[in-house]
Design a protein around this motif. Structure first.
Motif, short mmCIF file in Angstrom:
data_model
loop_
_atom_site.label_atom_id
_atom_site.label_comp_id
_atom_site.label_asym_id
_atom_site.label_seq_id
_atom_site.Cartn_x
_atom_site.Cartn_y
_atom_site.Cartn_z
N GLY A 157 0.82 -1.21 0.00
CA GLY A 157 0.00 0.00 0.00
C GLY A 157 0.85 1.26 0.00
O GLY A 157 0.55 2.23 -0.72
N VAL A 158 1.92 1.26 0.79
CA VAL A 158 2.83 2.41 0.80
C VAL A 158 3.44 2.61 -0.57
O VAL A 158 3.56 3.74 -1.07
N MET A 159 3.83 1.51 -1.22
CA MET A 159 4.45 1.61 -2.54
C MET A 159 3.47 2.13 -3.58
O MET A 159 3.85 2.86 -4.50
N MET A 160 2.18 1.80 -3.46
CA MET A 160 1.17 2.32 -4.38
C MET A 160 1.02 3.83 -4.21
O MET A 160 0.91 4.58 -5.19
N LEU A 161 1.00 4.31 -2.97
CA LEU A 161 0.93 5.75 -2.73
C LEU A 161 2.17 6.45 -3.24
O LEU A 161 2.11 7.57 -3.76
N GLU A 162 3.30 5.78 -3.12
CA GLU A 162 4.55 6.30 -3.66
C GLU A 162 4.49 6.40 -5.18
O GLU A 162 4.95 7.38 -5.79
N LEU A 163 3.90 5.39 -5.82
CA LEU A 163 3.77 5.37 -7.27
C LEU A 163 2.86 6.48 -7.77
O LEU A 163 3.08 7.07 -8.83
N GLU A 175 -0.08 10.09 5.34
CA GLU A 175 -0.80 11.23 5.90
C GLU A 175 -1.27 12.18 4.81
O GLU A 175 -2.40 12.68 4.84
N THR A 176 -0.40 12.46 3.83
CA THR A 176 -0.80 13.37 2.75
C THR A 176 -1.89 12.77 1.88
O THR A 176 -2.77 13.49 1.39
N ALA A 177 -1.84 11.44 1.68
CA ALA A 177 -2.89 10.79 0.89
C ALA A 177 -4.23 10.85 1.61
O ALA A 177 -5.27 11.12 1.00
N LYS A 178 -4.22 10.61 2.92
CA LYS A 178 -5.46 10.69 3.69
C LYS A 178 -6.03 12.11 3.65
O LYS A 178 -7.24 12.30 3.56
N ALA A 179 -5.16 13.10 3.73
CA ALA A 179 -5.62 14.49 3.71
C ALA A 179 -6.27 14.85 2.38
O ALA A 179 -7.21 15.64 2.33
N SER A 180 -5.80 14.24 1.30
CA SER A 180 -6.37 14.57 -0.02
C SER A 180 -7.68 13.84 -0.29
O SER A 180 -8.46 14.26 -1.14
N ILE A 181 -7.95 12.78 0.47
CA ILE A 181 -9.15 11.97 0.24
C ILE A 181 -10.22 12.23 1.28
O ILE A 181 -11.42 12.33 0.97
N ASP A 182 -9.82 12.34 2.53
CA ASP A 182 -10.78 12.31 3.64
C ASP A 182 -11.16 13.68 4.18
O ASP A 182 -11.74 13.76 5.26
N LYS A 241 -10.02 5.72 -6.74
CA LYS A 241 -10.26 4.34 -6.31
C LYS A 241 -8.97 3.66 -5.89
O LYS A 241 -8.92 2.93 -4.89
N LEU A 242 -7.90 3.89 -6.66
CA LEU A 242 -6.62 3.25 -6.34
C LEU A 242 -6.04 3.82 -5.05
O LEU A 242 -5.45 3.09 -4.24
N THR A 243 -6.22 5.12 -4.84
CA THR A 243 -5.73 5.73 -3.60
C THR A 243 -6.48 5.19 -2.39
O THR A 243 -5.87 4.87 -1.36
N ARG A 244 -7.79 5.06 -2.50
CA ARG A 244 -8.57 4.51 -1.39
C ARG A 244 -8.20 3.05 -1.13
O ARG A 244 -8.14 2.61 0.03
N ALA A 263 -5.23 1.71 -1.70
CA ALA A 263 -3.92 1.73 -1.05
C ALA A 263 -4.05 2.11 0.42
O ALA A 263 -3.34 1.57 1.28
N LEU A 264 -4.96 3.03 0.74
CA LEU A 264 -5.16 3.42 2.13
C LEU A 264 -5.79 2.28 2.94
O LEU A 264 -5.55 2.17 4.14
N GLU A 265 -6.60 1.44 2.29
CA GLU A 265 -7.09 0.23 2.97
C GLU A 265 -5.93 -0.68 3.33
O GLU A 265 -5.93 -1.32 4.39
N CYS A 266 -4.94 -0.76 2.45
CA CYS A 266 -3.79 -1.66 2.69
C CYS A 266 -2.92 -1.18 3.84
O CYS A 266 -2.19 -1.99 4.42
N VAL A 267 -2.97 0.12 4.18
CA VAL A 267 -2.09 0.64 5.22
C VAL A 267 -2.86 0.93 6.50
O VAL A 267 -2.43 1.76 7.32
N GLN A 268 -3.99 0.24 6.71
CA GLN A 268 -4.72 0.37 7.97
C GLN A 268 -3.83 -0.08 9.13
O GLN A 268 -3.04 -1.02 9.01
N ASP A 269 -3.96 0.60 10.27
CA ASP A 269 -3.15 0.24 11.44
C ASP A 269 -3.44 -1.17 11.93
O ASP A 269 -2.53 -1.92 12.28
N ASP A 270 -4.70 -1.54 11.93
CA ASP A 270 -5.09 -2.88 12.36
C ASP A 270 -4.97 -3.83 11.17
O ASP A 270 -5.66 -3.66 10.17
N PRO A 271 -4.11 -4.83 11.26
CA PRO A 271 -3.93 -5.74 10.11
C PRO A 271 -5.18 -6.50 9.73
O PRO A 271 -5.31 -6.94 8.58
N VAL A 272 -6.10 -6.68 10.67
CA VAL A 272 -7.34 -7.40 10.35
C VAL A 272 -8.15 -6.64 9.30
O VAL A 272 -8.86 -7.25 8.49
N ASN A 273 -8.03 -5.32 9.29
CA ASN A 273 -8.80 -4.51 8.35
C ASN A 273 -8.16 -4.39 6.98
O ASN A 273 -8.74 -3.79 6.08
#
Length: 432
Positions: A312-318, A343-350, A379-382, A384-394
């Protein structure tokens, strides 16, 4: 391979672009097709057939089937996928006693590009993290060398100094050489920060698709006996981009298993934070700042969910072209301010206002020239943000991630087709 890991220039293509649904992995190379009149061993056989497919006795069919199975078994053992167990003397000779020019690398691991048994390869020197039995190491090496995917750089073999694992010995992993540049170098060239070879959206969605299917293959489709297979080295400097179709290949497949970096006795199926920290100081985990998930930082145990986080981090980097973490010096406070691409990706989406498109365009890599499908990027940004959730279950499984990115690839193709200039327009300057 790349300037940082495995090569110098991005030039020769390794495979042509194909739709995501066609870029699936394979476990073994299929034996070459032969004519019906010649067996695998070269002995000519006579077959008879008619329109009713009769006249072949059951005994002949049984013996032919048995002979085919025997021949295929012997052929399979002679396939080049069998791992090469190199002698340390071979590695020393190929690397000029380890004095040859090392590949420039963002990590501290030594690596050399050389010629070994008539083939151009890259040799990585790594240290065992825990003791591995010799038979177990050989079995793992055999399994990993027989796994192939178009988005993974193949492991050809290995050599162990001192004759076995543990005890401070090193392992030399031999990978095929792939001509290309690392994704990190493609996105960020310190000598010319305003230029990137990935200057169009098609190249970036192609890379995202290749990486998603490559990691999905590692997690779910290798068919290996190794349970809960992880990569543990997902980062932009460990991805090779080849031209002209900008296909991406993942480096270091199998390194974590062969070097003893994984703790397979720990519960990792759910990827929860309940994984305990290792009490042994000899088991030192490795991670790259910005790519490590919270539970990996606390426990040092790599799981498939920690791979998903790094992906997920690499997708945001891309998408943004920025590093996972940046530090900027503040003259007023005298401190360094830390900025995360998450953090910057979340700020641009949320954000609460409705101008998501405007914020997303400002967050995206400006070298794309503001030419990309905004709905696909969102869609791809959202995702990627799902992939970097703090809780691995999510975090989603890589199979689901690869499927969604394949859909976004198809949407991008439609967008690209609609963006092409019309060619059937005629212009006339004659008076009406």
């Amino acid at each position: 391979m790349c300037k940082t890991k495995m090569g110098v220039n991005a030039s020769e293509p390794t495979r042509t672009r194909s739709r995501p649904s066609q870029s699936q992995g394979r476990h073994h190379r299929a034996p070459p097709t032969r004519s019906p009149s010649t067996s695998i061993t070269g002995t000519t056989t006579t077959t008879t057939s008619n329109s009713n497919k009769t006249g072949v006795s059951s005994s002949t069919g049984a013996s032919s089937s048995a002979a085919s199975r025997t021949s295929l078994a012997s052929l399979r053992e002679s396939l080049p996928e069998n791992p090469h167990i190199y002698d340390v003397a071979e590695i020393r000779a190929a690397t000029n006693n380890f004095l040859a020019h090392r590949l420039s690398s963002s990590s501290s691991k030594a690596s050399w590009r050389c010629n070994l048994r008539g083939r151009e390869v890259v040799v990585f020197q790594r240290k065992f993290r825990r003791r591995i039995a010799k038979d177990e190491l050989r079995d793992r090496l055999s399994d990993i060398c027989r796994s192939h995917h178009g988005s993974i750089i193949n492991l050809l073999g290995a050599s162990v100094s001192g004759g076995g694992g543990g005890g401070g010995d090193h392992i030399y992993l031999v990978y095929e050489y792939v001509n290309g540049a690392s994704l990190a170098d493609c996105l960020r060239n310190p000598k010319n920060p305003n230029f990137t070879v990935l200057s169009n959206w098609t190249s970036r969605i192609q890379i995202a698709t290749d990486l998603a299917h490559g990691l999905d293959y590692i997690h779910n489709k290798t068919g290996l006996k190794i349970e809960n297979l992880v990569h543990n080295h997902i980062k932009s400097s460990a991805v090779i981009v080849t031209e002209p179709n900008f296909n991406a290949k993942i480096c270091h497949f199998g390194t974590a298993q062969l070097c003893g970096e994984t703790d397979e006795t720990s519960p990792e199926r759910d990827g929860s934070r309940s994984s305990r920290r290792s009490d042994s100081r000899a088991l030192r985990f490795e991670g790259v700042r910005g790519y490590m998930s919270p539970e990996f930082q606390s426990s040092g145990i790599a799981t498939q969910k920690s791979d998903v986080f790094a992906f997920g981090v690499m997708m945001l980097e891309l998408l943004s072209g920025e590093e996972p973490l940046k530090y900027r010096y503040d003259k007023h406070t005298g401190d360094f301010e830390r900025t995360s691409v998450i953090e910057t990706a979340k700020a641009s989406i949320d954000a609460e206002d409705s101008d998501v498109e405007g914020r997303l365009r400002r967050w995206m890599d400006r070298r794309l020239g503001d030419s990309f499908p905004v709905t696909v990027v969102e869609k791809l940004t959202r995702l990627a943000l799902e992939c970097v959730q703090d809780d691995p279950v999510n975090r989603p499984e890589m199979g689901r991630v690869a499927g969604k990115i394949s859909q976004l690839y198809l949407e991008s193709e439609k967008w690209s087709t609609n963006m092409k200039r019309p060619t059937d327009i005629t212009v006339s300057y004659a008076p009406r």
